[in-house]
Design a protein around this motif. Structure first.
Motif, PDB file in Angstrom:
ATOM      1  N   ALA A 112      35.699  37.117  50.592  1.00 17.70           N
ATOM      2  CA  ALA A 112      34.895  37.057  49.366  1.00 17.70           C
ATOM      3  C   ALA A 112      33.434  36.795  49.684  1.00 17.70           C
ATOM      4  O   ALA A 112      32.533  37.301  49.005  1.00 17.70           O
ATOM      5  CB  ALA A 112      35.440  35.976  48.435  1.00 17.70           C
ATOM      6  N   LYS A 303      33.722  37.090  43.009  1.00 17.45           N
ATOM      7  CA  LYS A 303      34.780  36.596  42.141  1.00 17.45           C
ATOM      8  C   LYS A 303      35.915  37.616  42.037  1.00 17.45           C
ATOM      9  O   LYS A 303      35.689  38.820  41.969  1.00 17.45           O
ATOM     10  CB  LYS A 303      34.213  36.344  40.729  1.00 17.45           C
ATOM     11  CG  LYS A 303      33.273  35.142  40.665  1.00 17.45           C
ATOM     12  CD  LYS A 303      34.047  33.886  40.353  1.00 17.45           C
ATOM     13  CE  LYS A 303      33.110  32.752  40.002  1.00 17.45           C
ATOM     14  NZ  LYS A 303      33.839  31.529  39.637  1.00 17.45           N
ATOM     15  N   GLN A 304      37.134  37.090  42.025  1.00 21.09           N
ATOM     16  CA  GLN A 304      38.285  37.961  41.860  1.00 21.09           C
ATOM     17  C   GLN A 304      38.418  38.348  40.394  1.00 21.09           C
ATOM     18  O   GLN A 304      38.287  37.514  39.499  1.00 21.09           O
ATOM     19  CB  GLN A 304      39.564  37.230  42.312  1.00 21.09           C
ATOM     20  CG  GLN A 304      39.567  36.843  43.774  1.00 21.09           C
ATOM     21  CD  GLN A 304      39.592  38.043  44.690  1.00 21.09           C
ATOM     22  OE1 GLN A 304      40.190  39.070  44.366  1.00 21.09           O
ATOM     23  NE2 GLN A 304      38.931  37.926  45.835  1.00 21.09           N
ATOM     24  N   LYS A 305      38.656  39.630  40.139  1.00 20.16           N
ATOM     25  CA  LYS A 305      38.796  40.094  38.751  1.00 20.16           C
ATOM     26  C   LYS A 305      40.205  39.855  38.229  1.00 20.16           C
ATOM     27  O   LYS A 305      41.159  39.821  38.967  1.00 20.16           O
ATOM     28  CB  LYS A 305      38.467  41.590  38.685  1.00 20.16           C
ATOM     29  CG  LYS A 305      36.994  41.896  39.006  1.00 20.16           C
ATOM     30  CD  LYS A 305      36.701  43.385  38.890  1.00 20.16           C
ATOM     31  CE  LYS A 305      35.249  43.683  39.192  1.00 20.16           C
ATOM     32  NZ  LYS A 305      34.940  45.134  39.093  1.00 20.16           N
TER      33      LYS A 305
END
Length: 305
Positions: A112, A303-305
């Motif tokens: 990330a 950021k993870q969706k």
């Protein structure tokens, strides 16, 4: 683009260089990836300067605590092609606490981070020394010096070491005779009273989670300045809990605490002063601390969706 990981093997209580090296090598990217493991203090700054001395876009990840991050940012200061990523494995890790949209653990997700966004934030500068977090003059410099001793004790975290050092210094370094100018205006309280502590903040936290500048904003172009007059040991102990929680600013019950927003703060004294830069102490004559708006590019994790 090049990704450079600079690992401090003595950050924190456990050497995580082998673990991190393995994780870095597993990152999926088409870009060049370089890994350095430092062997001595100051090496991270040198490596960051060497790796960013090019025209290529470089992302340099400081794998350690705030001290390692400070070395890397000093190495890349003034270079438009370089940005700083913080992988918080140290004992303090205070700067990332000021990034409201993220948890500290988010910065440990290396994939990330490599795919993260870059944001411009402010820097504090004084005589060629930099801090993205907090600079202090007074009592806290003695605390920072002694904190290193307590950190070596078994099972003592960065936060606990800081608190232990505060108690140790309580009876030795409460009074400091220093004159202060805030944006060119003399702070009269510093003339009529001795100073316990003066804080110039960009971020909110230091010392392993002490919320010294609760109103600090890392990209507003302003220093959050806090001045605390010398108080008795009893008042100091009563103040300490509020100080740790960030409840000392604009508190009507604490008239000996003054806070201002400004762009520069100058200190003068009969002798050179200790100045605390993210836990590192530098001795300077009549230091002037100023804010450099948007002078540092930092990487935040995708950021993870």
């Amino acid at each position: 683009m090049k990704h450079v990981f600079i690992i401090n093997p003595v950050a924190g209580k456990v050497n995580r260089s082998e673990e991190l090296t393995k994780k870095i090598k597993e990152i999926k990217t088409d870009h060049e990836v370089v890994i350095h493991i430092t062997q001595s203090q100051g090496e991270a700054e040198r490596l960051a300067r060497e790796e960013s001395d090019c025209e290529e876009t470089v992302r340099i990840y400081a794998c350690g605590g705030d001290g390692t991050a400070n070395e890397v940012l000093t190495g890349i200061a003034g270079r438009d092609n370089a940005s700083l990523g913080i992988v918080p494995i140290g004992s303090g890790n205070d700067f990332v606490k000021s990034l409201k949209d993220f948890e500290t653990e988010d910065f440990l997700e290396l994939e990330a981070m490599v795919n993260g966004d870059v944001h411009a934030v402010d820097l504090l500068e004084c005589s060629g020394h930099y801090s993205m977090n907090i600079m202090t003059v007074g009592f806290d410099c003695a605390v920072a010096n002694n904190m290193q001793r307590f950190k070596r004790l078994p099972l003592v975290s960065g936060s606990l070491a800081y608190k232990m050092s505060i108690i140790y210094c309580l009876f030795t370094k409460r009074k400091h005779r220093v004159h202060i100018w805030v944006d060119g205006e003399r702070l009269k309280k510093a003339d009529t009273k001795t100073t316990l502590l003066a804080i110039c903040g960009n971020g909110n936290y230091y010392g392993g989670g002490i919320r010294a500048c609760p109103q600090g904003v890392i990209d507003d172009g302003l220093i959050d300045f806090v001045h605390i007059e010398t108080v008795s040991a009893v008042k100091f102990i009563a103040l300490l809990g509020k100080y740790i929680k960030g409840q000392h600013v604009n508190n009507p019950k604490l008239p000996f605490v003054t806070s201002k927003r400004c762009t520069k703060v100058k200190f003068t004294a009969n002798e050179p002063l200790d100045v605390n830069f993210d836990g590192e102490i530098v001795v300077l004559k009549d230091p002037e601390i100023r804010i450099l708006p948007g002078a540092l590019r930092i990487i935040t994790p995708k950021k993870q969706k």
